[in-house]
Write an enzyme that holds these catalytic residues in place. Structure first.
Site, PDB file in Angstrom:
ATOM      1  N   GLU A  50      52.889  -0.976 -20.624  1.00 48.51           N
ATOM      2  CA  GLU A  50      51.846  -0.675 -19.619  1.00 48.51           C
ATOM      3  C   GLU A  50      52.143   0.695 -18.966  1.00 48.51           C
ATOM      4  O   GLU A  50      53.494   1.044 -18.921  1.00 48.51           O
ATOM      5  CB  GLU A  50      51.733  -1.548 -18.363  1.00 48.51           C
ATOM      6  N   CYS A  95      52.269   7.149 -15.068  1.00 48.49           N
ATOM      7  CA  CYS A  95      53.398   6.448 -14.555  1.00 48.49           C
ATOM      8  C   CYS A  95      53.621   5.599 -15.809  1.00 48.49           C
ATOM      9  O   CYS A  95      53.067   5.072 -16.615  1.00 48.49           O
ATOM     10  CB  CYS A  95      53.008   5.303 -13.513  1.00 48.49           C
ATOM     11  N   CYS A 109      61.986  -6.102 -17.715  1.00 45.02           N
ATOM     12  CA  CYS A 109      63.155  -5.669 -16.915  1.00 45.02           C
ATOM     13  C   CYS A 109      64.199  -6.584 -16.789  1.00 45.02           C
ATOM     14  O   CYS A 109      64.065  -7.861 -16.510  1.00 45.02           O
ATOM     15  CB  CYS A 109      62.954  -4.932 -15.741  1.00 45.02           C
ATOM     16  N   CYS A 164      64.966  -7.634  -9.559  1.00 47.11           N
ATOM     17  CA  CYS A 164      64.566  -7.438  -7.964  1.00 47.11           C
ATOM     18  C   CYS A 164      63.597  -8.578  -7.730  1.00 47.11           C
ATOM     19  O   CYS A 164      62.294  -8.798  -8.524  1.00 47.11           O
ATOM     20  CB  CYS A 164      63.976  -6.081  -7.953  1.00 47.11           C
ATOM     21  N   CYS A 202      59.538  -7.989  -7.385  1.00 48.69           N
ATOM     22  CA  CYS A 202      58.905  -7.451  -8.572  1.00 48.69           C
ATOM     23  C   CYS A 202      58.501  -8.433  -9.563  1.00 48.69           C
ATOM     24  O   CYS A 202      59.132  -8.944 -10.088  1.00 48.69           O
ATOM     25  CB  CYS A 202      59.885  -6.312  -9.270  1.00 48.69           C
ATOM     26  N   CYS A 215      52.604  -0.199  -7.779  1.00 50.94           N
ATOM     27  CA  CYS A 215      54.032  -0.400  -8.125  1.00 50.94           C
ATOM     28  C   CYS A 215      54.401  -2.137  -8.283  1.00 50.94           C
ATOM     29  O   CYS A 215      54.248  -2.806  -7.384  1.00 50.94           O
ATOM     30  CB  CYS A 215      54.632   0.051  -7.130  1.00 50.94           C
TER      31      CYS A 215
HETATM   32  N1  SAH Z   1      62.839   0.095 -12.374  1.00 52.16           N
HETATM   33  C1  SAH Z   1      62.887   1.173 -11.805  1.00 52.16           C
HETATM   34  C2  SAH Z   1      61.628   1.968 -11.946  1.00 52.16           C
HETATM   35  C3  SAH Z   1      60.488   1.057 -11.775  1.00 52.16           C
HETATM   36  S1  SAH Z   1      59.946   0.271 -10.540  1.00 52.16           S
HETATM   37  C4  SAH Z   1      63.287   1.066 -10.038  1.00 52.16           C
HETATM   38  O1  SAH Z   1      63.236   0.059  -9.786  1.00 52.16           O
HETATM   39  O2  SAH Z   1      63.448   2.245  -9.559  1.00 52.16           O
HETATM   40  C5  SAH Z   1      59.101   1.553  -9.592  1.00 52.16           C
HETATM   41  C6  SAH Z   1      59.275   1.219  -8.104  1.00 52.16           C
HETATM   42  O3  SAH Z   1      58.364   0.275  -7.699  1.00 52.16           O
HETATM   43  C7  SAH Z   1      60.697   0.911  -7.542  1.00 52.16           C
HETATM   44  O4  SAH Z   1      60.722   1.685  -6.274  1.00 52.16           O
HETATM   45  C8  SAH Z   1      60.276  -0.513  -6.904  1.00 52.16           C
HETATM   46  O5  SAH Z   1      61.240  -0.849  -6.024  1.00 52.16           O
HETATM   47  C9  SAH Z   1      58.878  -0.624  -6.579  1.00 52.16           C
HETATM   48  N2  SAH Z   1      58.340  -1.998  -6.517  1.00 52.16           N
HETATM   49  C10 SAH Z   1      58.643  -2.860  -7.408  1.00 52.16           C
HETATM   50  N3  SAH Z   1      57.940  -4.042  -7.229  1.00 52.16           N
HETATM   51  C11 SAH Z   1      57.088  -3.751  -6.157  1.00 52.16           C
HETATM   52  C12 SAH Z   1      56.071  -4.409  -5.540  1.00 52.16           C
HETATM   53  N4  SAH Z   1      55.623  -5.612  -5.550  1.00 52.16           N
HETATM   54  N5  SAH Z   1      55.312  -3.831  -4.579  1.00 52.16           N
HETATM   55  C13 SAH Z   1      55.668  -2.271  -4.261  1.00 52.16           C
HETATM   56  N6  SAH Z   1      56.685  -1.898  -4.988  1.00 52.16           N
HETATM   57  C14 SAH Z   1      57.246  -2.299  -5.858  1.00 52.16           C
HETATM   58 FE1  SF4 Z   2      63.303  -3.664 -12.742  1.00 49.99          FE
HETATM   59 FE2  SF4 Z   2      61.301  -4.205 -11.252  1.00 49.99          FE
HETATM   60 FE3  SF4 Z   2      63.884  -4.054 -10.002  1.00 49.99          FE
HETATM   61 FE4  SF4 Z   2      62.500  -1.719 -11.192  1.00 49.99          FE
HETATM   62  S1  SF4 Z   2      61.862  -3.016  -9.486  1.00 49.99           S
HETATM   63  S2  SF4 Z   2      64.650  -2.471 -11.469  1.00 49.99           S
HETATM   64  S3  SF4 Z   2      61.185  -2.648 -12.766  1.00 49.99           S
HETATM   65  S4  SF4 Z   2      62.950  -5.452 -11.547  1.00 49.99           S
END
Ligand code: SAH
Ligand code: SF4
Length: 402
Positions: free
Chosen positions: A123, A159, A166, A170, A173, A393
């Site tokens: 994406e 983006c 991944c 987290c 996410c 995000c």
């Molecule tokens: N993996 C990297 C970059 C991709 S995620 C990272 O985690 O930094 C990009 C951003 O989106 C990160 O700051 C993450 O904390 C945020 N993010 C992930 N899931 C989200 C969600 N459901 N709502 C808002 N931000 C989110």
């Molecule tokens: Fe991976 Fe989502 Fe965590 Fe970024 S926020 S490191 S994409 S699991």
């Protein structure tokens, strides 16, 4: 020397595995992804002069030619010879487009010729006027100006994904739900950018375009391909690293290696802090059990910032969990203690199917921002873009509905 971070994959709390099976798809003969030096070597190998390689680079990366037959600077017999030897341009293609009411576009980008097992699309998101988060040039609020060009946008942010899925897991996410499917190659990462530049007729050097490596995946767990893509984008496409921001969940060896990159190829750095302390952070970011906030900040301090450059701390507000006033005060102290020129980007959590968190209450986000600001920490709100098409995000999961 720090360990190659791309060899590390973090699954769950404290569990670490050496990754060997998630490399790029088997090499096909794709020109896209090779830099001018490698293209020149190829031309020399085929009995051509070195400068033919530069013509090829110009055609692929600047003129955005997608098919060998259209590279008119090369004589037809040479084009035919390349094709006969199995070469193709091989740039990733936009396979599907989802359009949001707010102008955001989410793309499924086809990375290889085969449709194998759903691992071949990633994406990429186009946000005209950006999201107020990363202007990429240090001006955080210049998105206020609107639609001043015939193109209909004054500046835009792309983006980009660095992995399919991944492994960092987290809990808030959506991408995490995919697990890690595979790493993207440098060409596949840079190709997303060139495909989107081509779609929107972006004129590099004239139009203001910022890149954020904040799509699917953890760029610092695919470090060499990520940096390879940055070098292609800087050298061959002509974009500035000062208009690029890479976000990491806190892969310490990756940050250490990143700190050693020369400024001419080093994007700006954003850290997904997301919590005021280790106790809360490790609840939903298992990576924090491997590298806690202190070790993370020690690594970040190794990066030699350019004049006026700041570190961005991203902070996802989870309703009831991380959005309290006390948390804001703690974050302010934490950020000040780093001694780094920094800013905070607040992101209200975007919901996703099967994820049991809540969005912050209306008012909580603004109150959080006001507290941080009053504590002397520059704080911005990232506008959610394209929520209706699952482009915001943390919502990237190759969702085909929308
Ligand atoms: N993996 C990297 C970059 C991709 S995620 C990272 O985690 O930094 C990009 C951003 O989106 C990160 O700051 C993450 O904390 C945020 N993010 C992930 N899931 C989200 C969600 N459901 N709502 C808002 N931000 C989110
Ligand atoms: Fe991976 Fe989502 Fe965590 Fe970024 S926020 S490191 S994409 S699991």
């Amino acid at each position: 020397m720090p360990q190659d971070p791309s060899q590390l994959v973090h699954l769950d709390a404290g569990k670490i595995a050496l990754e060997s099976s998630a490399g790029p798809a088997p090499a096909r003969k794709r020109l896209f992804g090779l830099d001018a030096g490698a293209l020149s070597a190829l031309m020399v190998q085929m009995g051509e002069p070195v400068w033919r390689g530069h013509q090829l680079a110009e055609a692929i990366y600047r003129q955005r030619v997608e098919d060998l037959s259209e590279i008119t600077t090369l004589a037809k017999p040479l084009r035919r010879k390349l094709a006969a030897e199995g070469w193709e341009v091989g740039r990733p293609r936009i396979a599907q487009v989802f359009q949001s009411v707010d102008g955001t576009e989410r793309y499924l980008v086809q990375c290889s010729g085969s449709q194998a097992a759903g691992t071949e699309t990633v994406e990429t998101v186009w946000m005209p006027e950006g999201d107020e988060g990363e202007a990429g040039d240090g001006s955080d609020l210049d998105g206020a100006e609107k639609d001043t060009t015939e193109k209909g946008w004054d500046r835009a942010t792309i983006c980009i994904s660095s992995q399919v899925g991944c492994a960092v897991n987290c809990q808030f996410c959506l991408t995490a739900k995919l697990g890690l499917q595979r790493n993207l190659s440098a060409g596949e990462i840079a190709g997303q950018v060139v495909a989107v530049l081509a779609r929107h007729g972006v004129e590099v050097g004239r139009d203001r375009v910022n890149l954020v490596f904040m799509g699917m995946g953890e760029p610092f767990l695919n470090f060499s391909n990520f940096m390879g893509a940055v070098r292609l984008l800087v050298r061959e496409v002509g974009l500035s690293p000062q208009r690029m921001t890479v976000s990491t969940s806190g892969i310490v060896p990756g940050i250490e290696q990143f700190a050693q990159e020369p400024a001419e190829f080093r994007p700006k750095l954003a850290i997904s802090l997301n919590a005021p302390n280790d106790l809360i952070r490790q609840e939903f970011m298992p990576i924090n059990r491997k590298w806690n906030i202190e070790s993370l900040m020690d690594a970040v301090r190794l990066v030699r910032l350019r004049p006026r450059e700041r570190i961005t701390f991203e902070y996802v507000l989870l309703g009831g969990l991380t959005d309290q006033m006390g948390h804001a005060q703690e974050v302010a102290r934490l950020v000040r203690r780093t001694g780094l020129p920094a800013k905070v980007n607040l992101i209200a959590w975007n919901p996703g199917p099967g994820i049991a968190y809540s969005m912050p209450q209306p008012g909580a986000v603004e109150a959080f921002r006001a507290t941080l600001t009053a504590e002397g920490v520059p704080t911005y709100l990232r506008r959610p873009r394209g929520r209706d098409i699952f482009a915001a995000c943390g919502q990237l999961k190759r969702t085909v509905e929308g």
